[in-house]
Design a protein around this motif. Structure first.
Motif, PDB file in Angstrom:
ATOM      1  N   MET B   1       0.847  -1.206   0.000  1.00  0.00           N
ATOM      2  CA  MET B   1       0.000   0.000   0.000  1.00  0.00           C
ATOM      3  C   MET B   1       0.868   1.236   0.000  1.00  0.00           C
ATOM      4  N   HIS B   2       1.970   1.143  -0.709  1.00  0.00           N
ATOM      5  CA  HIS B   2       2.968   2.209  -0.586  1.00  0.00           C
ATOM      6  C   HIS B   2       2.572   3.461  -1.349  1.00  0.00           C
ATOM      7  N   SER B   3       2.136   3.288  -2.592  1.00  0.00           N
ATOM      8  CA  SER B   3       1.825   4.471  -3.396  1.00  0.00           C
ATOM      9  C   SER B   3       0.320   4.552  -3.625  1.00  0.00           C
ATOM     10  N   TYR B   4      -0.114   5.729  -4.007  1.00  0.00           N
ATOM     11  CA  TYR B   4      -1.562   5.917  -4.183  1.00  0.00           C
ATOM     12  C   TYR B   4      -2.081   5.101  -5.357  1.00  0.00           C
ATOM     13  N   VAL B   5      -1.222   4.846  -6.334  1.00  0.00           N
ATOM     14  CA  VAL B   5      -1.655   4.036  -7.483  1.00  0.00           C
ATOM     15  C   VAL B   5      -1.992   2.610  -7.023  1.00  0.00           C
ATOM     16  N   TYR B   6      -1.149   2.103  -6.127  1.00  0.00           N
ATOM     17  CA  TYR B   6      -1.370   0.764  -5.577  1.00  0.00           C
ATOM     18  C   TYR B   6      -2.695   0.700  -4.818  1.00  0.00           C
ATOM     19  N   ARG B   7      -2.954   1.724  -4.010  1.00  0.00           N
ATOM     20  CA  ARG B   7      -4.190   1.740  -3.223  1.00  0.00           C
ATOM     21  C   ARG B   7      -5.397   1.878  -4.133  1.00  0.00           C
ATOM     22  N   LEU B   8      -5.249   2.709  -5.189  1.00  0.00           N
ATOM     23  CA  LEU B   8      -6.350   2.892  -6.129  1.00  0.00           C
ATOM     24  C   LEU B   8      -6.689   1.577  -6.827  1.00  0.00           C
ATOM     25  N   ASN B   9      -5.644   0.836  -7.207  1.00  0.00           N
ATOM     26  CA  ASN B   9      -5.862  -0.452  -7.858  1.00  0.00           C
ATOM     27  C   ASN B   9      -6.606  -1.418  -6.935  1.00  0.00           C
ATOM     28  N   THR B  10      -6.162  -1.467  -5.682  1.00  0.00           N
ATOM     29  CA  THR B  10      -6.826  -2.346  -4.709  1.00  0.00           C
ATOM     30  C   THR B  10      -8.287  -1.970  -4.542  1.00  0.00           C
ATOM     31  N   LEU B  11      -8.542  -0.660  -4.453  1.00  0.00           N
ATOM     32  CA  LEU B  11      -9.915  -0.202  -4.245  1.00  0.00           C
ATOM     33  C   LEU B  11     -10.798  -0.558  -5.427  1.00  0.00           C
ATOM     34  N   VAL B  12     -10.315  -0.311  -6.630  1.00  0.00           N
ATOM     35  CA  VAL B  12     -11.134  -0.577  -7.818  1.00  0.00           C
ATOM     36  C   VAL B  12     -11.440  -2.068  -7.930  1.00  0.00           C
ATOM     37  N   THR B  13     -10.446  -2.897  -7.666  1.00  0.00           N
ATOM     38  CA  THR B  13     -10.668  -4.340  -7.753  1.00  0.00           C
ATOM     39  C   THR B  13     -11.686  -4.813  -6.722  1.00  0.00           C
ATOM     40  N   PHE B  14     -11.500  -4.368  -5.487  1.00  0.00           N
ATOM     41  CA  PHE B  14     -12.423  -4.789  -4.432  1.00  0.00           C
ATOM     42  C   PHE B  14     -13.831  -4.267  -4.691  1.00  0.00           C
ATOM     43  N   ALA B  15     -13.937  -3.038  -5.190  1.00  0.00           N
ATOM     44  CA  ALA B  15     -15.252  -2.470  -5.497  1.00  0.00           C
ATOM     45  C   ALA B  15     -15.935  -3.259  -6.607  1.00  0.00           C
ATOM     46  N   ALA B  16     -15.163  -3.704  -7.596  1.00  0.00           N
ATOM     47  CA  ALA B  16     -15.749  -4.490  -8.685  1.00  0.00           C
ATOM     48  C   ALA B  16     -16.244  -5.832  -8.172  1.00  0.00           C
ATOM     49  N   VAL B  17     -15.468  -6.460  -7.291  1.00  0.00           N
ATOM     50  CA  VAL B  17     -15.890  -7.749  -6.731  1.00  0.00           C
ATOM     51  C   VAL B  17     -17.174  -7.586  -5.940  1.00  0.00           C
ATOM     52  N   LEU B  18     -17.254  -6.521  -5.133  1.00  0.00           N
ATOM     53  CA  LEU B  18     -18.473  -6.294  -4.347  1.00  0.00           C
ATOM     54  C   LEU B  18     -19.661  -6.001  -5.248  1.00  0.00           C
ATOM     55  N   LEU B  19     -19.423  -5.292  -6.356  1.00  0.00           N
ATOM     56  CA  LEU B  19     -20.504  -5.023  -7.297  1.00  0.00           C
ATOM     57  C   LEU B  19     -21.050  -6.331  -7.877  1.00  0.00           C
ATOM     58  N   ALA B  20     -20.135  -7.264  -8.191  1.00  0.00           N
ATOM     59  CA  ALA B  20     -20.575  -8.560  -8.694  1.00  0.00           C
ATOM     60  C   ALA B  20     -21.408  -9.293  -7.646  1.00  0.00           C
ATOM     61  N   VAL B  21     -20.994  -9.205  -6.401  1.00  0.00           N
ATOM     62  CA  VAL B  21     -21.757  -9.844  -5.310  1.00  0.00           C
ATOM     63  C   VAL B  21     -23.146  -9.229  -5.196  1.00  0.00           C
ATOM     64  N   LEU B  22     -23.224  -7.888  -5.302  1.00  0.00           N
ATOM     65  CA  LEU B  22     -24.521  -7.213  -5.234  1.00  0.00           C
ATOM     66  C   LEU B  22     -25.438  -7.687  -6.349  1.00  0.00           C
ATOM     67  N   CYS B  23     -24.905  -7.779  -7.576  1.00  0.00           N
ATOM     68  CA  CYS B  23     -25.729  -8.195  -8.706  1.00  0.00           C
ATOM     69  C   CYS B  23     -26.193  -9.635  -8.537  1.00  0.00           C
ATOM     70  N   CYS B  24     -25.315 -10.499  -8.042  1.00  0.00           N
ATOM     71  CA  CYS B  24     -25.710 -11.890  -7.804  1.00  0.00           C
ATOM     72  C   CYS B  24     -26.822 -11.954  -6.776  1.00  0.00           C
TER      73      CYS B  24
END
Lengths: 74, 167
Positions: B1-24
């Motif tokens: 979690m060193h740079s903001y790009v890394y954190r942004l990537n983690t956030l986008v991925t996790f948000a996409a996974v949660l969106l898939a869970v919501l749709c399911c």
């Protein structure tokens, strides 16, 4: 950010996203609007991004103690 | 979690996974919806019944249809595509299905109605077998969700005998 800050940031991100997802689903189901669920969740994602991604000062409360440059050279 | 790009990537991925869970989850809840559809169709008039130059029979009808499809709509429904098919049997084909009329229902408020419609599409046979034929009207519907599986179902309505002679 320092190490503690990174840990806090990751923890906050996970909690915030899950909470927003649950709230979005509950509200969407209650008012029978799929669009509302998506809107709440999207705004939640944006808010979480604003809180956890940038290098805020409150994530840097335990700064690392680097050696002085003159000391390291010796 | 060193740079903001890394954190942004983690956030986008996790948000996409949660969106898939919501749709399911939204799609899963649809399975508990048990709809009850009512519909009725009857022929008011046979507009045209002739033999085309190609040798195939052609029929055009005016129908009176009424239906109540409101129970099909959930919060996860985008639209319902409904069409009325005429089904009959010939010596050449064991089942002929021809769509006479279709409509897209976009929300629950428009799902109950009654209309007198001329058939949108003509009933053209493969051959010349329609004189005196027994035709059954079947209402088909496709429930298209915002997320998830499309539900296809149908209901047989009424039977109708085509005239014995061309008009």
């Amino acid at each position: 950010m320092d190490w503690q800050g990174q840990k806090h940031s990751e923890f906050l991100m996970q909690i915030l996203l899950v909470v927003f997802a649950v709230v979005a689903f509950a509200v969407g189901y209650a008012i029978e609007s799929f669009q509302m669920m998506i809107l709440i969740y999207a705004s939640g994602v944006l808010l979480t991004a604003l809180i956890t991604v940038p290098n805020w000062p409150f994530f840097n409360r335990h700064p690392l103690k680097w050696l002085d440059p003159s000391e390291a050279d010796r | 979690m060193h740079s903001y790009v890394y954190r942004l990537n983690t956030l986008v991925t996790f948000a996409a996974v949660l969106l898939a869970v919501l749709c399911c989850a939204a799609s899963f809840l649809d399975a508990f919806n048990s709809p009850s559809v009512r519909a009725h169709a009857e022929v008011i008039k046979v507009n045209r019944f002739r033999k085309q130059l190609s040798g195939n029979d052609e029929v055009s009808l005016t129908l009176n249809i009424s239906m109540d499809l409101r129970s099909l709509f959930t919060w996860n429904t985008k639209q319902v595509f409904v069409f009325l098919a005429a089904e009959y049997e010939t010596s050449k084909n064991s089942l002929n299905q021809i769509s006479l009329w279709d409509y897209i229902i976009r929300d629950k408020d428009h799902a109950k109605f009654q209309a007198q419609v001329a058939s949108k599409y003509p009933l053209i046979d493969q051959g010349s077998n329609l004189r005196g034929k027994k035709v059954e009207f079947v209402l088909h519907w496709h429930v298209m969700p915002s997320t998830g599986r499309m539900i296809v179902d149908k209901m047989a309505l009424s039977k109708f005998y085509l005239p014995e002679a061309y008009t």
